[in-house]
Design a protein around this motif. Structure first.
Motif, short mmCIF file in Angstrom:
data_model
loop_
_atom_site.label_atom_id
_atom_site.label_comp_id
_atom_site.label_asym_id
_atom_site.label_seq_id
_atom_site.Cartn_x
_atom_site.Cartn_y
_atom_site.Cartn_z
N SER A 260 -12.46 -3.85 -8.56
CA SER A 260 -11.94 -2.98 -9.63
C SER A 260 -12.81 -1.75 -9.86
O SER A 260 -12.38 -0.81 -10.53
N GLY A 261 -14.03 -1.80 -9.35
CA GLY A 261 -14.97 -0.71 -9.61
C GLY A 261 -15.79 -0.91 -10.86
O GLY A 261 -16.62 -0.08 -11.21
N ALA B 146 -6.56 4.43 -5.33
CA ALA B 146 -5.34 5.16 -5.00
C ALA B 146 -5.48 5.91 -3.68
O ALA B 146 -4.48 6.18 -3.00
N LYS B 147 -6.72 6.23 -3.31
CA LYS B 147 -6.98 6.95 -2.06
C LYS B 147 -7.57 6.04 -0.99
O LYS B 147 -7.96 6.53 0.08
N ASN B 148 -7.69 4.75 -1.28
CA ASN B 148 -8.29 3.81 -0.32
C ASN B 148 -9.66 4.28 0.15
O ASN B 148 -10.00 4.16 1.34
N SER C 198 -7.90 1.87 6.10
CA SER C 198 -6.49 1.71 6.43
C SER C 198 -6.17 0.23 6.37
O SER C 198 -7.04 -0.61 6.53
N GLY C 199 -4.93 -0.08 6.15
CA GLY C 199 -4.57 -1.47 6.02
C GLY C 199 -4.15 -1.80 4.60
O GLY C 199 -4.16 -0.94 3.72
N ARG C 200 -3.87 -3.04 4.39
CA ARG C 200 -3.29 -3.45 3.11
C ARG C 200 -4.34 -3.89 2.09
O ARG C 200 -5.44 -4.26 2.46
N ALA C 201 -3.93 -3.82 0.86
CA ALA C 201 -4.68 -4.45 -0.22
C ALA C 201 -6.12 -3.97 -0.33
O ALA C 201 -7.02 -4.78 -0.58
#
Length: 118
Positions: free
Chosen positions: A53-54, A74-76, A24-27
Motif C-alpha cells: 500500500s505504500g 496507478a503507474k506500476n 509489467s504484469g498483474r496485481a
C-alpha cells in the motif's frame, strides 16, 4: 511480474538522482517492493523496501535520511529518490518484488548503474 529499472547515471558527490522501476504484469499493488545495490567486489545489499500500500517503508542505516522509497500503483512504478549522494553509494541498483507469501524476493529487474564522483 517483470521489472525494468532506470534513472541511473553519473553524479557528483552531494548530488541527487531518482531511480524508477516499472513493472509489467498483474496485481502490481499486491507486491512489496525493494531496492538493493551491489558495488564492485561486494555482495548485494539491501537499500530500502515499501509494502504493497505504500504505508510502510524501511531503510538500511547507510541510506536512512538520504534516500526515500515511494510507489505509484496507478503507474506500476516504484521510485528511489536519492539525495546527498556519496561516492560509497556507487553501485548497480536493482529493484525487486515479492508477495506476502514469498520468503524472499523472487522477481528482479536488470539493474541500473549509479556512479557518484568525489
Amino acid at each position: 511480474v517483470q521489472l525494468q529499472a532506470s534513472g541511473g547515471g553519473l553524479v557528483q558527490a552531494g548530488g541527487s538522482l531518482r531511480l524508477s522501476c516499472t513493472a509489467s504484469g498483474r496485481a502490481f499493488s499486491s507486491y512489496s517492493l525493494g531496492w538493493f545495490r551491489q558495488a564492485p567486489g561486494k555482495q548485494r545489499e539491501f537499500v530500502a523496501t515499501i509494502n504493497s500500500s505504500g504505508g510502510y517503508t524501511y531503510y538500511a542505516d547507510s541510506v536512512k535520511g538520504r534516500f526515500t522509497i515511494s510507489r505509484d500503483n496507478a503507474k506500476n512504478t516504484v521510485y528511489l529518490q536519492m539525495v546527498s549522494l556519496k561516492p560509497e553509494d556507487t553501485a548497480i541498483y536493482y529493484c525487486a518484488a515479492r508477495r506476502v507469501s514469498d520468503s524472499d524476493y523472487p522477481y528482479w529487474g536488470q539493474g541500473t548503474q549509479v556512479t557518484v564522483s568525489s
